[in-house]
Design an enzyme around this catalytic site. Structure first.
Site, PDB file in Angstrom:
ATOM      1  N   GLU A 100      20.669   0.565 -15.781  1.00 17.14           N
ATOM      2  CA  GLU A 100      21.046  -0.463 -16.761  1.00 17.14           C
ATOM      3  C   GLU A 100      19.789  -1.231 -17.149  1.00 17.14           C
ATOM      4  OE1 GLU A 100      24.128  -2.981 -15.207  1.00 17.14           O
ATOM      5  OE2 GLU A 100      25.573  -1.322 -15.087  1.00 17.14           O
ATOM      6  N   PRO A 101      19.862  -2.041 -18.223  1.00 20.09           N
ATOM      7  CA  PRO A 101      18.677  -2.801 -18.619  1.00 20.09           C
ATOM      8  C   PRO A 101      18.088  -3.618 -17.451  1.00 20.09           C
ATOM      9  CG  PRO A 101      20.336  -2.933 -20.332  1.00 20.09           C
ATOM     10  CD  PRO A 101      20.970  -2.189 -19.191  1.00 20.09           C
ATOM     11  N   GLY A 104      17.324  -0.812 -12.722  1.00 17.94           N
ATOM     12  CA  GLY A 104      16.625   0.479 -12.744  1.00 17.94           C
ATOM     13  C   GLY A 104      16.418   0.926 -11.315  1.00 17.94           C
ATOM     14  N   GLY A 161     -11.519  20.753 -25.401  1.00 20.44           N
ATOM     15  CA  GLY A 161     -10.902  20.258 -26.648  1.00 20.44           C
ATOM     16  C   GLY A 161      -9.590  20.957 -26.949  1.00 20.44           C
ATOM     17  N   GLN A 201     -18.075  27.728 -10.488  1.00 23.03           N
ATOM     18  CA  GLN A 201     -17.374  27.130  -9.336  1.00 23.03           C
ATOM     19  C   GLN A 201     -16.576  25.886  -9.724  1.00 23.03           C
ATOM     20  OE1 GLN A 201     -19.907  26.313  -5.981  1.00 23.03           O
ATOM     21  NE2 GLN A 201     -19.475  28.306  -5.081  1.00 23.03           N
ATOM     22  N   GLN A 231      -8.479  19.570 -18.698  1.00 22.09           N
ATOM     23  CA  GLN A 231      -9.945  19.535 -18.508  1.00 22.09           C
ATOM     24  C   GLN A 231     -10.522  20.946 -18.622  1.00 22.09           C
ATOM     25  OE1 GLN A 231     -11.203  16.629 -18.415  1.00 22.09           O
ATOM     26  NE2 GLN A 231     -13.357  17.167 -18.128  1.00 22.09           N
ATOM     27  N   ILE A 232      -9.854  21.913 -18.042  1.00 21.37           N
ATOM     28  CA  ILE A 232     -10.330  23.305 -18.105  1.00 21.37           C
ATOM     29  C   ILE A 232     -10.311  23.808 -19.555  1.00 21.37           C
ATOM     30  CG2 ILE A 232      -9.698  25.694 -17.488  1.00 21.37           C
ATOM     31  CD1 ILE A 232      -8.850  24.534 -14.708  1.00 21.37           C
ATOM     32  N   GLU A 282      15.128   9.526 -11.775  1.00 21.93           N
ATOM     33  CA  GLU A 282      15.830   9.874 -10.520  1.00 21.93           C
ATOM     34  C   GLU A 282      15.139   9.255  -9.299  1.00 21.93           C
ATOM     35  OE1 GLU A 282      17.908  13.490 -10.241  1.00 21.93           O
ATOM     36  OE2 GLU A 282      17.965  13.782 -12.412  1.00 21.93           O
ATOM     37  N   GLY A 314      19.733  15.570  -6.872  1.00 23.08           N
ATOM     38  CA  GLY A 314      19.008  15.465  -8.145  1.00 23.08           C
ATOM     39  C   GLY A 314      17.506  15.491  -7.933  1.00 23.08           C
TER      40      GLY A 314
HETATM   41  N1  CAA Z   1      20.939   8.706   0.267  1.00 22.69           N
HETATM   42  C1  CAA Z   1      22.156   8.233   0.684  1.00 22.69           C
HETATM   43  N2  CAA Z   1      22.424   6.918   0.745  1.00 22.69           N
HETATM   44  C2  CAA Z   1      21.437   6.060   0.374  1.00 22.69           C
HETATM   45  C3  CAA Z   1      20.165   6.491  -0.070  1.00 22.69           C
HETATM   46  C4  CAA Z   1      19.938   7.894  -0.103  1.00 22.69           C
HETATM   47  N3  CAA Z   1      18.764   8.394  -0.532  1.00 22.69           N
HETATM   48  N4  CAA Z   1      19.416   5.414  -0.372  1.00 22.69           N
HETATM   49  C5  CAA Z   1      20.194   4.341  -0.124  1.00 22.69           C
HETATM   50  N5  CAA Z   1      21.410   4.739   0.314  1.00 22.69           N
HETATM   51  C6  CAA Z   1      22.555   3.898   0.711  1.00 22.69           C
HETATM   52  C7  CAA Z   1      22.283   3.086   1.969  1.00 22.69           C
HETATM   53  O1  CAA Z   1      22.499   3.845   3.125  1.00 22.69           O
HETATM   54  C8  CAA Z   1      23.293   1.960   1.777  1.00 22.69           C
HETATM   55  O2  CAA Z   1      24.562   2.459   2.085  1.00 22.69           O
HETATM   56  P1  CAA Z   1      25.676   1.514   2.833  1.00 22.69           P
HETATM   57  O3  CAA Z   1      25.724   0.218   2.109  1.00 22.69           O
HETATM   58  O4  CAA Z   1      26.943   2.313   2.760  1.00 22.69           O
HETATM   59  O5  CAA Z   1      25.168   1.334   4.240  1.00 22.69           O
HETATM   60  C9  CAA Z   1      23.282   1.733   0.265  1.00 22.69           C
HETATM   61  O6  CAA Z   1      22.776   2.945  -0.317  1.00 22.69           O
HETATM   62  C10 CAA Z   1      22.406   0.576  -0.173  1.00 22.69           C
HETATM   63  O7  CAA Z   1      21.122   0.819   0.346  1.00 22.69           O
HETATM   64  P2  CAA Z   1      20.170  -0.389   0.761  1.00 22.69           P
HETATM   65  O8  CAA Z   1      20.943  -1.392   1.561  1.00 22.69           O
HETATM   66  O9  CAA Z   1      18.965   0.211   1.401  1.00 22.69           O
HETATM   67  O10 CAA Z   1      19.874  -1.057  -0.672  1.00 22.69           O
HETATM   68  P3  CAA Z   1      18.512  -1.436  -1.356  1.00 22.69           P
HETATM   69  O11 CAA Z   1      18.843  -2.170  -2.586  1.00 22.69           O
HETATM   70  O12 CAA Z   1      17.552  -2.062  -0.396  1.00 22.69           O
HETATM   71  O13 CAA Z   1      17.879   0.016  -1.723  1.00 22.69           O
HETATM   72  C11 CAA Z   1      17.625   1.840  -3.258  1.00 22.69           C
HETATM   73  C12 CAA Z   1      18.583   0.902  -2.553  1.00 22.69           C
HETATM   74  C13 CAA Z   1      17.181   2.933  -2.272  1.00 22.69           C
HETATM   75  C14 CAA Z   1      16.408   1.127  -3.787  1.00 22.69           C
HETATM   76  C15 CAA Z   1      18.450   2.450  -4.395  1.00 22.69           C
HETATM   77  O14 CAA Z   1      18.836   1.412  -5.278  1.00 22.69           O
HETATM   78  C16 CAA Z   1      17.713   3.514  -5.186  1.00 22.69           C
HETATM   79  O15 CAA Z   1      17.666   4.656  -4.792  1.00 22.69           O
HETATM   80  N6  CAA Z   1      17.156   3.135  -6.378  1.00 22.69           N
HETATM   81  C17 CAA Z   1      16.652   4.115  -7.315  1.00 22.69           C
HETATM   82  C18 CAA Z   1      17.734   4.471  -8.280  1.00 22.69           C
HETATM   83  C19 CAA Z   1      17.479   5.751  -8.972  1.00 22.69           C
HETATM   84  O16 CAA Z   1      17.068   6.732  -8.383  1.00 22.69           O
HETATM   85  N7  CAA Z   1      17.790   5.752 -10.256  1.00 22.69           N
HETATM   86  C20 CAA Z   1      17.706   6.945 -11.024  1.00 22.69           C
HETATM   87  C21 CAA Z   1      18.574   6.795 -12.209  1.00 22.69           C
HETATM   88  S1  CAA Z   1      19.436   8.244 -12.606  1.00 22.69           S
HETATM   89  C22 CAA Z   1      18.406   9.154 -13.568  1.00 22.69           C
HETATM   90  O17 CAA Z   1      17.237   8.953 -13.671  1.00 22.69           O
HETATM   91  C23 CAA Z   1      19.138  10.264 -14.175  1.00 22.69           C
HETATM   92  C24 CAA Z   1      18.655  10.873 -15.378  1.00 22.69           C
HETATM   93  O18 CAA Z   1      19.275  10.731 -16.395  1.00 22.69           O
HETATM   94  C25 CAA Z   1      17.510  11.827 -15.296  1.00 22.69           C
END
Ligand code: CAA
Length: 381
Positions: free
Chosen positions: A127-128, A131, A340, A279, A336-337, A363, A242
């Site tokens: 979301e805005p 992220g 231009g 090289q 680089q290789i 992701e 993913g």
């Molecule tokens: N696998 C499984 N569970 C996970 C996890 C993982 N890799 N990472 C975190 N969790 C779980 C935790 O275990 C916790 O679970 P419970 O509450 O059930 O115990 C919950 O998630 C919350 O975790 P935290 O308490 O650690 O929360 P946090 O805010 O400190 O951290 C974070 C969370 C890891 C930063 C998470 O927000 C994150 O991964 N952020 C990145 C988001 C992301 O990858 N976005 C991509 C967007 S989708 C996209 O890009 C798609 C596209 O179109 C290409």
């Protein structure tokens, strides 16, 4: 430990390679220039069984393992990383979660056409203002009798305006923070569901990235995936797979950079000899080859853990962190290789750099991957 691929895995790799080189690569420059979505290619990927590779044949999938998926995705991304991300999102972020957590209704009505490639999916978490800090979801879903009413905005959604079905994370209970987030499947054309303009991106230009809007959008209760409050776990568990897909996409770009560099350095002459004899070039090529193989091993390790039913979130984060880093490095070296020539579209390697950069961002950024890895090793926040 067995480093040999099976006959089936090699056959899938070869099928993907042939399709990618014959049907994807030739038109990739045009699609990049025009930011044109590859509708026909996506249709054919579906016919090949590549849009639901790991889904059970019971639901229209190819029933293959994650190793096959990685091998195919590398070949597709080597020809065009835009096609790679379209395929990766549908397989990893949409089909995987629906098969694992969906009801029979969801599997029959949504997963099956998605896995067959008849329909396309998208995954809407960002979301805005949410992220990397993805728990801070502002989109809401309020239950009213037999439907939920969705309101909010999603950003940077791959396949956003093209997808037939979108998985949307939304808060059903603000009080419970991330434990109050739920996942819904929303059909294109549902009143109140709209999208913004296609983003004009640096790379992966022919993939479709846009914002999505939900204004009093009514979604039937049977379109809730898993349970209320499980949406954040759904998103995280899905993103682990993913990240394997994006690692494979990055490897495709890195390997394409290496192959282009090997070819060019044996053709191009300078100072009276082919540049491959210097090289300075040899060292770059050997560094690229080592990086590509190391990234493959990390990614296959994550894929093998997933196939074996073992935890793989750390392995997936390591694979994505490393593969995305070396994709950027290999693309830079390839430019680089090429000198231009590396700076103009005709030689492709400039696109590899533009396409590679996003793999360090979506992701989960590289910084988020490091956080996931560190937290899996330390008792720390
Ligand atoms: N696998 C499984 N569970 C996970 C996890 C993982 N890799 N990472 C975190 N969790 C779980 C935790 O275990 C916790 O679970 P419970 O509450 O059930 O115990 C919950 O998630 C919350 O975790 P935290 O308490 O650690 O929360 P946090 O805010 O400190 O951290 C974070 C969370 C890891 C930063 C998470 O927000 C994150 O991964 N952020 C990145 C988001 C992301 O990858 N976005 C991509 C967007 S989708 C996209 O890009 C798609 C596209 O179109 C290409």
């Amino acid at each position: 430990m067995n480093f040999e691929f099976t006959e089936d895995q090699l056959m899938i790799k070869e099928t993907a390679r042939e399709f990618a080189q014959n049907e994807i690569a030739p038109s990739s420059i045009e699609r990049d220039i025009n930011a044109e979505f590859p509708h026909e290619i996506v249709k054919k990927l579906g016919e090949l069984g590549f849009m639901g590779m790991m889904v059970s044949p019971d639901y229209g999938g190819a029933g293959l393992d994650t190793i096959c998926y990685v091998l195919a995705l590398i070949e597709i991304s080597k020809a065009d990383a835009s096609c790679g991300v379209i395929m990766s999102v549908n397989n990893s972020l949409v089909c995987f979660g629906l098969e694992k957590y969906g009801t029979d209704f969801i599997k029959e009505n949504y997963l099956t056409p998605l896995a067959k490639g008849e329909k396309l999916g998208a995954f809407a978490l960002s979301e805005p203002e949410a992220g990397s800090d993805a728990t801070k979801q502002k989109t809401t879903a309020e239950k009213q009798s037999d439907y939920y009413v969705l309101n909010g905005i999603k950003n940077w959604i791959t396949n956003g305006s093209t997808a037939d079905y979108v998985l949307v994370m939304a808060s059903t209970d603000k009080e419970k923070a991330h434990k109050g987030i739920s996942t819904f499947i929303v059909e294109k054309g549902t009143p109140g569901f709209g999208h913004g303009k296609k983003e004009d991106k640096l790379g992966i230009r022919s993939s479709d990235t846009c914002s999505l809007t939900f204004e009093n959008c009514k979604v039937p209760v049977q379109n809730l995936v898993w349970e209320e409050g499980k949406g954040f776990n759904f998103a995280m568990n899905t993103l682990n797979g993913g990240r394997i897909g994006i690692a494979a996409q990055a490897i495709g770009i890195a390997e394409a950079s290496l192959e282009a560099s090997v070819k060019y350095s044996q053709e191009r002459k300078a100072f009276g000899q082919k540049i491959a004899d210097f090289q300075a070039i040899q060292f770059k090529i050997s560094d690229m080859a080592v990086k590509v193989d190391a990234a493959k091993l990390l990614t296959l390790q994550a894929a093998a853990a997933k196939d074996a039913g073992k935890p793989y979130h750390r392995e997936a984060a390591m694979a994505k962190l490393y593969a995305s880093k070396i994709a950027v490095e290999c693309a830079l070296d390839a430019i680089q290789i090429h000198g231009g020539y590396g700076y103009v579209r005709e030689y492709l390697v400039e696109r590899y750099l533009r396409d590679a950069k996003i793999t360090e961002i979506y992701e989960g950024t590289s910084e988020i991957q490091k956080l996931v890895i560190a937290r899996s090793l330390l008792d720390a926040k």
